[in-house]
Design an enzyme around this catalytic site. Structure first.
Site, short mmCIF file in Angstrom:
data_model
loop_
_atom_site.label_atom_id
_atom_site.label_comp_id
_atom_site.label_asym_id
_atom_site.label_seq_id
_atom_site.Cartn_x
_atom_site.Cartn_y
_atom_site.Cartn_z
N CYS A 16 -7.53 -9.08 23.23
CA CYS A 16 -7.12 -8.42 22.25
C CYS A 16 -6.20 -7.38 22.62
O CYS A 16 -5.75 -6.60 21.87
CB CYS A 16 -8.27 -7.98 21.23
SG CYS A 16 -9.31 -6.85 22.05
N TYR A 39 -18.76 -12.83 28.15
CA TYR A 39 -18.63 -11.77 26.99
C TYR A 39 -18.79 -12.58 25.66
O TYR A 39 -17.90 -12.68 24.74
CB TYR A 39 -17.30 -11.12 26.94
CG TYR A 39 -16.95 -10.77 28.48
CD1 TYR A 39 -17.38 -9.40 28.94
CD2 TYR A 39 -16.02 -11.27 29.17
CE1 TYR A 39 -16.83 -8.90 30.02
CE2 TYR A 39 -15.65 -10.91 30.57
CZ TYR A 39 -16.09 -9.67 30.83
OH TYR A 39 -15.71 -9.44 32.17
N GLN A 60 -15.59 -12.09 14.86
CA GLN A 60 -14.06 -11.98 14.62
C GLN A 60 -13.90 -11.50 13.22
O GLN A 60 -14.42 -11.99 12.48
CB GLN A 60 -13.28 -13.23 15.20
CG GLN A 60 -13.14 -13.52 16.54
CD GLN A 60 -12.11 -12.58 17.36
OE1 GLN A 60 -11.57 -11.70 17.03
NE2 GLN A 60 -12.00 -13.14 18.80
N ASP A 73 -13.95 -13.77 27.00
CA ASP A 73 -13.29 -12.98 25.75
C ASP A 73 -13.85 -11.34 25.96
O ASP A 73 -14.84 -11.03 24.88
CB ASP A 73 -13.76 -13.80 24.40
CG ASP A 73 -13.21 -13.18 23.38
OD1 ASP A 73 -12.20 -12.10 23.43
OD2 ASP A 73 -13.60 -13.46 22.15
N CYS A 90 0.74 -1.11 -0.14
CA CYS A 90 0.26 0.02 -0.03
C CYS A 90 0.77 1.12 -0.10
O CYS A 90 1.70 1.57 0.79
CB CYS A 90 -0.97 -0.05 1.28
SG CYS A 90 -1.97 1.42 1.21
N CYS A 116 -2.22 6.39 6.53
CA CYS A 116 -3.46 6.28 6.76
C CYS A 116 -3.49 5.86 8.40
O CYS A 116 -4.66 5.73 8.96
CB CYS A 116 -3.96 5.06 6.00
SG CYS A 116 -4.66 3.66 6.67
N GLU A 161 -24.06 -12.50 27.18
CA GLU A 161 -23.69 -11.27 26.57
C GLU A 161 -24.74 -10.21 26.61
O GLU A 161 -25.91 -10.30 26.95
CB GLU A 161 -23.82 -11.81 25.09
CG GLU A 161 -23.75 -10.67 24.19
CD GLU A 161 -22.44 -9.66 23.94
OE1 GLU A 161 -22.58 -8.51 23.94
OE2 GLU A 161 -21.31 -10.52 24.14
#
Length: 456
Positions: free
Chosen positions: A411, A315, A286, A384, A75, A81, A336
């Site tokens: 994450c 979660y 995901q 998660d 890119c 960006c 959830e």
């Protein structure tokens, strides 16, 4: 943004990378300056551009020595960006950085010296994102453009092709821009709070030829909406559903509360680990389908599931982890907070013929506290949580429930390390396995397997 500086340039060497992938270069005063686009061992002229919260930030003016890990990026705008800070960094080096990053966060945040396995990577680390969301703008000539926000700004960097998103999105976005101009549908302007289309979100199915387009609008109704959608689907027959999401608030949050289906069923379907899932506009799913299957397979291995186990999936999103686990255990309890995701989870259980799966719409912390008070039992906990991690209320309830195993999928290594350290007196780490869900970026997903310590 931060305090700007008069032009100040110094020569320095990149010593390391931060947890956000920025190079660490010491200036003449031995102060660290954080610089994107420079890698360990590289040397060059650096300009200090601003100061924020006491930290100095800069940019590369020129490089006099480059790393053997520097490569030519696919890119041309990756440096401006802000979405792909590592496109100029070899993939091998990216994977090594991510394992090191996880280890460092456990050391700094968790005050723990841990062993971290090599990061599991992709065979082809491009074109993997199944969810793309872009803001729209208009230039001085009246041309509509879309792209990504430049780091720490609300300035849109125009993007015509993104090398980490599903290739089907490129054509669709080009058509949306053309139709906005021909139908005189203006992009939203944050300053005047006028205009119609704020963002376009595209979700794609990996295993089915299904594509969802979500038009995020500032208004409930806009002129020629029906014809706009008709032409969009005509020019992009790969689109299987179009949803309008209305967000009239002055906010950085992309999606609003109100939605209407303009074409198709309002959802797409995709397969994961042999199960089928229904995905709505707001559902958490995901973003990397290839690596998600690897991630969940590693999570199942880490859980050592038995057919007598009662599993809690906290979660849980649309129920992906819990439904995958359901094939190996006695019962799954899934929790959830997003109502639409809960509805999708229930539908997904029915569609896959899963009968040992119970779904609850609740805040994970509130649910587990109540469950612990009521004397509930679980053998394995899958958690998660979002980027901010869990909280002490949830973790204290986990300590009362005493599951034999915890599989923590994260994450964000810093909050992962914090949470694992909080329960470290009761749980020992078995494995820490980073997984590269986000190639070309500094982000990393991690699976941690925790085993309850045996007490005398």
């Amino acid at each position: 943004m931060g305090k700007k500086f008069a032009k100040e340039i110094f020569h320095g060497i990149c010593r390391d990378l931060t947890h956000e992938g920025k190079g660490v270069v010491l200036n003449q005063s031995n102060d660290p300056v954080f610089v994107p686009g420079i890698f360990p061992g590289e040397e060059g002229d650096i300009e200090i551009t601003y100061k924020r919260a006491g930290a100095l930030f800069g940019r590369v003016v020129s490089l006099s020595k480059t790393s053997p890990d520097r490569i030519d990026p696919k890119c041309r705008i990756c440096s401006s960006c802000g979405g792909c800070c590592f496109q100029q960094y070899s993939y091998k080096a990216q994977l090594e950085y991510k394992s090191k990053k996880v280890k460092e966060q456990f050391r700094k945040i968790g005050k723990m010296d841990v062993d971290v396995l090599p990061t599991v990577g992709m065979d082809v680390p491009y074109y993997y994102r199944n969810k793309i969301q872009m803001p729209f703008g208009k230039d001085e000539k009246g041309n509509v453009y879309c792209g990504f926000y430049k780091e720490n700004t609300h300035v849109i960097v125009p993007v015509n092709e993104c090398f980490i998103e599903d290739q089907r999105a490129t054509h669709i976005l080009q058509v949306v821009k053309k139709l906005m101009k021909s139908f005189r549908v203006d992009p939203y302007n944050e300053d005047s709070r006028r205009g119609i289309i704020r963002h376009v979100l595209i979700r794609t199915s990996y295993y089915k030829k299904q594509v969802m387009v979500v038009l995020v609008t500032n208004v409930d109704v806009f002129p020629s909406r029906g014809n706009f959608v008709k032409e969009l689907v005509k020019e992009c027959p790969e689109i299987t559903t179009v949803v309008q999401n209305i967000n009239s608030r002055s906010t950085n949050v992309i999606l609003g509360e109100k939605e209407r289906v303009l074409f198709g069923p309002g959802y797409i379907e995709d397969s994961l680990c042999g199960l089928w899932f229904q995905i709505s506009a707001k559902s958490f799913y995901q973003t990397n389908p290839v690596m998600t299957e690897k991630l969940y397979s590693l999570a199942m291995e880490a859980a050592h599931l038995k057919d007598t186990d009662i599993v809690l999936d906290a979660y849980s999103g649309i129920g992906t982890i819990g439904l995958v686990a359901s094939r190996s255990v006695k019962e799954v309890i899934s929790v959830e907070i997003v109502p639409q995701a809960v509805r999708d989870a229930i539908k997904n259980a029915k569609r896959n013929g899963v009968v040992n799966f119970r779904e609850y719409a609740a805040d994970a912390s509130d649910f587990i506290v109540k469950y612990a008070k009521e004397g509930g039992k679980i053998d394995v906990l899958f958690m998660d949580p979002p980027r901010k991690g869990s909280d002490e209320k949830f973790l204290n309830a986990v300590l009362k429930l005493k599951p034999k195993r915890i599989v923590y999928i994260s994450c964000e290594p810093s909050t992962l390390a914090r949470d694992v350290a909080y329960i470290a007196n009761s749980y020992e780490i078995e494995t820490i396995q980073p997984v590269d869900m986000f190639p070309q970026s500094f982000h990393v997903e991690t699976v941690v397997s925790l085993l309850r310590k045996q007490r005398e």
